[in-house]
Write a protein that holds these residues in place. Structure first.
Motif, PDB file in Angstrom:
ATOM      1  N   ARG A 124       0.840  -1.202   0.000  1.00  0.00           N
ATOM      2  CA  ARG A 124       0.000   0.000   0.000  1.00  0.00           C
ATOM      3  C   ARG A 124       0.874   1.252   0.000  1.00  0.00           C
ATOM      4  O   ARG A 124       1.798   1.389   0.803  1.00  0.00           O
ATOM      5  CB  ARG A 124      -0.927  -0.008   1.217  1.00  0.00           C
ATOM      6  N   ASP A 125       0.594   2.158  -0.920  1.00  0.00           N
ATOM      7  CA  ASP A 125       1.303   3.440  -1.059  1.00  0.00           C
ATOM      8  C   ASP A 125       2.755   3.270  -1.518  1.00  0.00           C
ATOM      9  O   ASP A 125       3.554   4.202  -1.396  1.00  0.00           O
ATOM     10  CB  ASP A 125       1.258   4.250   0.245  1.00  0.00           C
ATOM     11  N   HIS A 126       3.113   2.111  -2.038  1.00  0.00           N
ATOM     12  CA  HIS A 126       4.443   1.928  -2.606  1.00  0.00           C
ATOM     13  C   HIS A 126       4.440   2.316  -4.086  1.00  0.00           C
ATOM     14  O   HIS A 126       3.434   2.162  -4.780  1.00  0.00           O
ATOM     15  CB  HIS A 126       4.886   0.464  -2.498  1.00  0.00           C
ATOM     16  N   ARG A 127       5.556   2.809  -4.566  1.00  0.00           N
ATOM     17  CA  ARG A 127       5.747   3.111  -5.988  1.00  0.00           C
ATOM     18  C   ARG A 127       6.483   1.915  -6.589  1.00  0.00           C
ATOM     19  O   ARG A 127       7.638   1.663  -6.278  1.00  0.00           O
ATOM     20  CB  ARG A 127       6.523   4.417  -6.169  1.00  0.00           C
ATOM     21  N   LEU A 128       5.798   1.175  -7.458  1.00  0.00           N
ATOM     22  CA  LEU A 128       6.258  -0.138  -7.885  1.00  0.00           C
ATOM     23  C   LEU A 128       6.920  -0.105  -9.261  1.00  0.00           C
ATOM     24  O   LEU A 128       6.469   0.591 -10.169  1.00  0.00           O
ATOM     25  CB  LEU A 128       5.085  -1.118  -7.938  1.00  0.00           C
ATOM     26  N   VAL A 129       7.969  -0.925  -9.394  1.00  0.00           N
ATOM     27  CA  VAL A 129       8.613  -1.175 -10.681  1.00  0.00           C
ATOM     28  C   VAL A 129       8.706  -2.687 -10.839  1.00  0.00           C
ATOM     29  O   VAL A 129       9.203  -3.391  -9.958  1.00  0.00           O
ATOM     30  CB  VAL A 129      10.018  -0.552 -10.769  1.00  0.00           C
ATOM     31  N   GLY A 130       8.208  -3.209 -11.958  1.00  0.00           N
ATOM     32  CA  GLY A 130       8.221  -4.643 -12.205  1.00  0.00           C
ATOM     33  C   GLY A 130       9.404  -5.062 -13.072  1.00  0.00           C
ATOM     34  O   GLY A 130       9.766  -4.349 -14.012  1.00  0.00           O
ATOM     35  N   PHE A 131       9.990  -6.225 -12.732  1.00  0.00           N
ATOM     36  CA  PHE A 131      11.122  -6.766 -13.484  1.00  0.00           C
ATOM     37  C   PHE A 131      10.872  -8.233 -13.781  1.00  0.00           C
ATOM     38  O   PHE A 131      10.499  -9.001 -12.892  1.00  0.00           O
ATOM     39  CB  PHE A 131      12.428  -6.687 -12.669  1.00  0.00           C
ATOM     40  N   GLY A 132      11.122  -8.636 -15.025  1.00  0.00           N
ATOM     41  CA  GLY A 132      11.028 -10.041 -15.361  1.00  0.00           C
ATOM     42  C   GLY A 132      12.183 -10.451 -16.240  1.00  0.00           C
ATOM     43  O   GLY A 132      12.615  -9.688 -17.111  1.00  0.00           O
ATOM     44  N   HIS A 133      12.705 -11.654 -15.994  1.00  0.00           N
ATOM     45  CA  HIS A 133      13.739 -12.220 -16.856  1.00  0.00           C
ATOM     46  C   HIS A 133      13.158 -13.423 -17.584  1.00  0.00           C
ATOM     47  O   HIS A 133      12.545 -14.290 -16.961  1.00  0.00           O
ATOM     48  CB  HIS A 133      14.953 -12.656 -16.034  1.00  0.00           C
ATOM     49  N   SER A 134      13.330 -13.471 -18.902  1.00  0.00           N
ATOM     50  CA  SER A 134      12.881 -14.604 -19.706  1.00  0.00           C
ATOM     51  C   SER A 134      11.381 -14.827 -19.490  1.00  0.00           C
ATOM     52  O   SER A 134      10.586 -13.918 -19.671  1.00  0.00           O
ATOM     53  CB  SER A 134      13.723 -15.842 -19.365  1.00  0.00           C
ATOM     54  N   ALA A 135      10.976 -16.029 -19.070  1.00  0.00           N
ATOM     55  CA  ALA A 135       9.553 -16.294 -18.842  1.00  0.00           C
ATOM     56  C   ALA A 135       8.974 -15.399 -17.757  1.00  0.00           C
ATOM     57  O   ALA A 135       7.771 -15.099 -17.755  1.00  0.00           O
ATOM     58  CB  ALA A 135       9.346 -17.763 -18.473  1.00  0.00           C
ATOM     59  N   GLY A 136       9.818 -14.946 -16.828  1.00  0.00           N
ATOM     60  CA  GLY A 136       9.349 -14.022 -15.791  1.00  0.00           C
ATOM     61  C   GLY A 136       8.875 -12.700 -16.355  1.00  0.00           C
ATOM     62  O   GLY A 136       8.040 -12.020 -15.745  1.00  0.00           O
ATOM     63  N   SER A 137       9.390 -12.318 -17.540  1.00  0.00           N
ATOM     64  CA  SER A 137       8.893 -11.101 -18.194  1.00  0.00           C
ATOM     65  C   SER A 137       7.413 -11.242 -18.532  1.00  0.00           C
ATOM     66  O   SER A 137       6.618 -10.318 -18.345  1.00  0.00           O
ATOM     67  CB  SER A 137       9.686 -10.824 -19.471  1.00  0.00           C
ATOM     68  N   SER A 138       7.052 -12.424 -19.026  1.00  0.00           N
ATOM     69  CA  SER A 138       5.641 -12.660 -19.348  1.00  0.00           C
ATOM     70  C   SER A 138       4.790 -12.654 -18.092  1.00  0.00           C
ATOM     71  O   SER A 138       3.647 -12.181 -18.097  1.00  0.00           O
ATOM     72  CB  SER A 138       5.499 -13.990 -20.093  1.00  0.00           C
ATOM     73  N   ALA A 139       5.334 -13.172 -16.978  1.00  0.00           N
ATOM     74  CA  ALA A 139       4.581 -13.178 -15.718  1.00  0.00           C
ATOM     75  C   ALA A 139       4.304 -11.759 -15.241  1.00  0.00           C
ATOM     76  O   ALA A 139       3.185 -11.431 -14.827  1.00  0.00           O
ATOM     77  CB  ALA A 139       5.351 -13.967 -14.659  1.00  0.00           C
TER      78      ALA A 139
END
Length: 349
Positions: A124-139
């Motif tokens: 809650r109230d966090h500023r989020l950045v998503g990272f994925g490698h390989s299949a994790g990118s699709s996740a």
């Protein structure tokens, strides 16, 4: 080698029900440092097939170190997740996984688990950045389907050697793609996964690809966290063996989940209009051909990443091969995120 000491906490989360059955457990680690900025960014990481959450640790040490040189640091904390049949999650879910078919734990199911966590009070109230490698990118990309385009949770997304491709391009290279999937499955199922000692397990993998190309810090993490002690019947007596946490059949059949990559490519095409998506490729085409990269950067089809970087000497295993160089590339992208960037603003309309 970074001398920075990361602090970490292990968590186990419930995940959404599937087909009327209770959801599997998702394991995660939260990483932070004494100088973490409470107003900084919270980074979420998803790994690729056959990996586990701890393989991010060497890169994270470099990334926190790079960001610490800036005042204030841009990072609040990092969360790394296990795919539900990988790493610690595979051990915790062992009994439940035995009641499901190998290959049944899709990237989309993992994405739904990540989305559930994103909605939780932890962030809650966090500023989020998503990272994925390989299949994790699709996740990571598929996790954004749980939110409207005008209410996306991420201020930015980073895709590292993504395995995403359109259905049309897959069909255009069908024989090549199906051959590689079969080879990946066959190679995985031929490997040993049970050993008498930790050292025997490490020596077996140290001399085989892709592990022979791992950065030594990443390999040490794999040795420490990729295996577990398990009691097995050895003739007439019980013996303690060392086994891979991820069952080889689950790992192998994960390569067949191409539908999730098609869906992720479609979602990425929509998402990059409203969220800055940064892509980092290696410059060695050892597993993913160049047309995967061309697909992800095809502006004519609406796929317009905020930035594209290439790490010299890195292949598809960029996370495991070159963690320091990858951290530098990511740090450049993080520096482009302003302190007033918010997830609800549309950056490209």
């Amino acid at each position: 080698m970074s001398s920075l000491k990361l602090r970490s906490e292990l968590f186990v989360f419930d995940t959404p029900p599937l087909h009327g059955l209770p959801g599997l457990k998702m394991t995660a680690k939260r990483y932070y440092t004494p100088f973490s900025d409470p107003q900084g960014l919270t980074l979420l990481f998803a790994h690729g097939v056959g990996a586990h959450k701890e393989q991010w640790e060497p890169m994270l040490r470099y990334l926190f170190s790079h960001q610490h040189l800036q005042q204030p640091s841009r990072i609040r904390e990092a969360w790394c997740f296990d795919w539900l049949n990988h790493g610690d999650a595979a051990v915790i879910n062992k009994a439940a996984l035995e009641r499901r078919s190998p290959g049944d734990v899709s990237i989309a199911e993992w994405a739904a688990a990540i989305a559930s966590f994103v909605k939780s009070p932890f962030l809650r109230d966090h500023r989020l950045v998503g990272f994925g490698h390989s299949a994790g990118s699709s996740a990571i990309i598929l996790s954004t389907r749980a939110f409207s385009m005008r209410n996306q949770p991420f201020v930015a997304v980073f895709l590292l050697e993504p395995s995403m491709l359109t259905r049309e391009l897959w069909m255009a290279h069908l024989m090549e793609r199906e051959t590689l999937v079969r080879k990946s499955i066959s190679a995985t199922l031929r490997r040993r996964d049970v050993f008498d000692t930790w050292e025997e397990a490490a020596n077996y993998y140290r001399n085989r690809k892709p592990w022979s190309g791992y950065d030594h810090e990443v390999f040490d993490v794999f040795k420490q966290h990729g295996f577990y002690s398990v009691g097995m019947q050895d003739g007439s007596k019980e013996a303690t063996k060392v086994a891979l946490k991820c069952d080889l059949h689950h790992e192998a059949l994960a390569y067949q989940d191409i539908e999730s990559h098609f869906e992720a490519t479609d979602q990425y095409t929509r998402l990059c209009r409203v969220v800055p998506v940064h892509i980092v490729f290696g410059d060695v085409y050892d597993y993913i051909p160049s047309y995967f990269q061309d697909c992800m950067t095809d502006v004519s089809q609406g796929r317009s990443p905020a930035s594209v970087k290439r790490v010299p000497g890195a292949g598809h295993g960029i996370l495991q091969q070159t963690p320091e160089a990858l951290a530098r590339a990511i740090s450049v992208g993080l520096n482009s995120i302003t302190r007033d960037s918010t997830s609800h603003l549309l950056h490209r309309l």
